[in-house]
Design an enzyme around this catalytic site. Structure first.
Site, PDB file in Angstrom:
ATOM      1  N   THR A   8      -6.485   3.034   3.746  1.00 16.72           N
ATOM      2  CA  THR A   8      -5.675   1.873   4.105  1.00 16.72           C
ATOM      3  C   THR A   8      -6.560   0.711   4.526  1.00 16.72           C
ATOM      4  O   THR A   8      -7.753   0.870   4.770  1.00 16.72           O
ATOM      5  CB  THR A   8      -4.737   2.194   5.285  1.00 16.72           C
ATOM      6  OG1 THR A   8      -5.551   2.539   6.411  1.00 16.72           O
ATOM      7  CG2 THR A   8      -3.783   3.324   4.966  1.00 16.72           C
ATOM      8  N   HIS A   9      -5.936  -0.431   4.665  1.00 12.35           N
ATOM      9  CA  HIS A   9      -6.606  -1.587   5.240  1.00 12.35           C
ATOM     10  C   HIS A   9      -6.870  -1.289   6.719  1.00 12.35           C
ATOM     11  O   HIS A   9      -5.971  -0.838   7.432  1.00 12.35           O
ATOM     12  CB  HIS A   9      -5.734  -2.832   5.117  1.00 12.35           C
ATOM     13  CG  HIS A   9      -5.544  -3.288   3.703  1.00 12.35           C
ATOM     14  ND1 HIS A   9      -4.619  -2.717   2.867  1.00 12.35           N
ATOM     15  CD2 HIS A   9      -6.181  -4.250   2.995  1.00 12.35           C
ATOM     16  CE1 HIS A   9      -4.688  -3.318   1.692  1.00 12.35           C
ATOM     17  NE2 HIS A   9      -5.621  -4.256   1.736  1.00 12.35           N
ATOM     18  N   GLY A  10      -8.068  -1.535   7.184  1.00  6.91           N
ATOM     19  CA  GLY A  10      -8.403  -1.321   8.591  1.00  6.91           C
ATOM     20  C   GLY A  10      -8.332   0.143   8.985  1.00  6.91           C
ATOM     21  O   GLY A  10      -8.514   1.042   8.164  1.00  6.91           O
ATOM     22  N   ASP A  66      -1.602   2.304   1.826  1.00  3.16           N
ATOM     23  CA  ASP A  66      -0.610   1.497   2.516  1.00  3.16           C
ATOM     24  C   ASP A  66       0.168   0.531   1.634  1.00  3.16           C
ATOM     25  O   ASP A  66       1.355   0.336   1.819  1.00  3.16           O
ATOM     26  CB  ASP A  66      -1.253   0.739   3.688  1.00  3.16           C
ATOM     27  CG  ASP A  66      -2.480  -0.056   3.300  1.00  3.16           C
ATOM     28  OD1 ASP A  66      -2.901  -0.024   2.130  1.00  3.16           O
ATOM     29  OD2 ASP A  66      -3.059  -0.713   4.187  1.00  3.16           O
TER      30      ASP A  66
END
Length: 138
Positions: A8-10, A66
């Site tokens: 996912t992002h982050g 995500d």
């Protein structure tokens, strides 16, 4: 046991896994990679490949991410051809991840992906405040 891999992002992937494990216990054959700010897709792909090498993917791997169309999703799509048994779902949430953890040994990979996707959809719930009945004076 089917592998579960979250990207996912982050730091969302790490946090989602830790939150799900609070509910159903520590999970084996599971890993994640975060997509960092200002990171290239090529660098992310290298990190994913290195992390996947630590998993047992002989029964298949379920990729969770995500956002459809985001960099983690696009990189995972490019990697799909490297696996004989693989499924990819976007929109990961805790109910979805819990279903993956609890059902991965009982279902085929294709059935697991379908069940997990449905559970993820059902995990979205809008609570409606009860309407108090108003007494009218006549």
């Amino acid at each position: 046991m089917k592998a579960i891999f979250v990207c996912t992002h982050g730091n969302a992937a790490k946090e989602l896994i830790q939150s799900a494990e609070m509910i159903c216990g520590k999970q084996e054959n599971t890993s994640f990679v975060p997509f960092e700010v200002n990171e290239s897709a090529e660098n992310l792909q290298g990190k994913i490949v290195a992390e996947l090498a630590k998993l047992d993917v002989t029964e298949g791997v379920l990729f969770l991410t995500d956002l459809k169309g985001g960099t983690p999703f696009n990189v995972l799509v490019r990697l799909l051809e490297n696996f004989t048994e693989v499924e990819l779902l976007a929109g990961v949430n805790i109910p979805l991840l819990l279903e993956a953890f609890l059902s991965r040994e009982m279902l085929t990979l294709k059935d697991l992906a379908s069940q997990v996707a449905e559970t993820g959809r059902l995990g979205i719930y809008e609570y409606a405040m009860p309407v108090e009945e108003i007494e009218e004076d006549f």
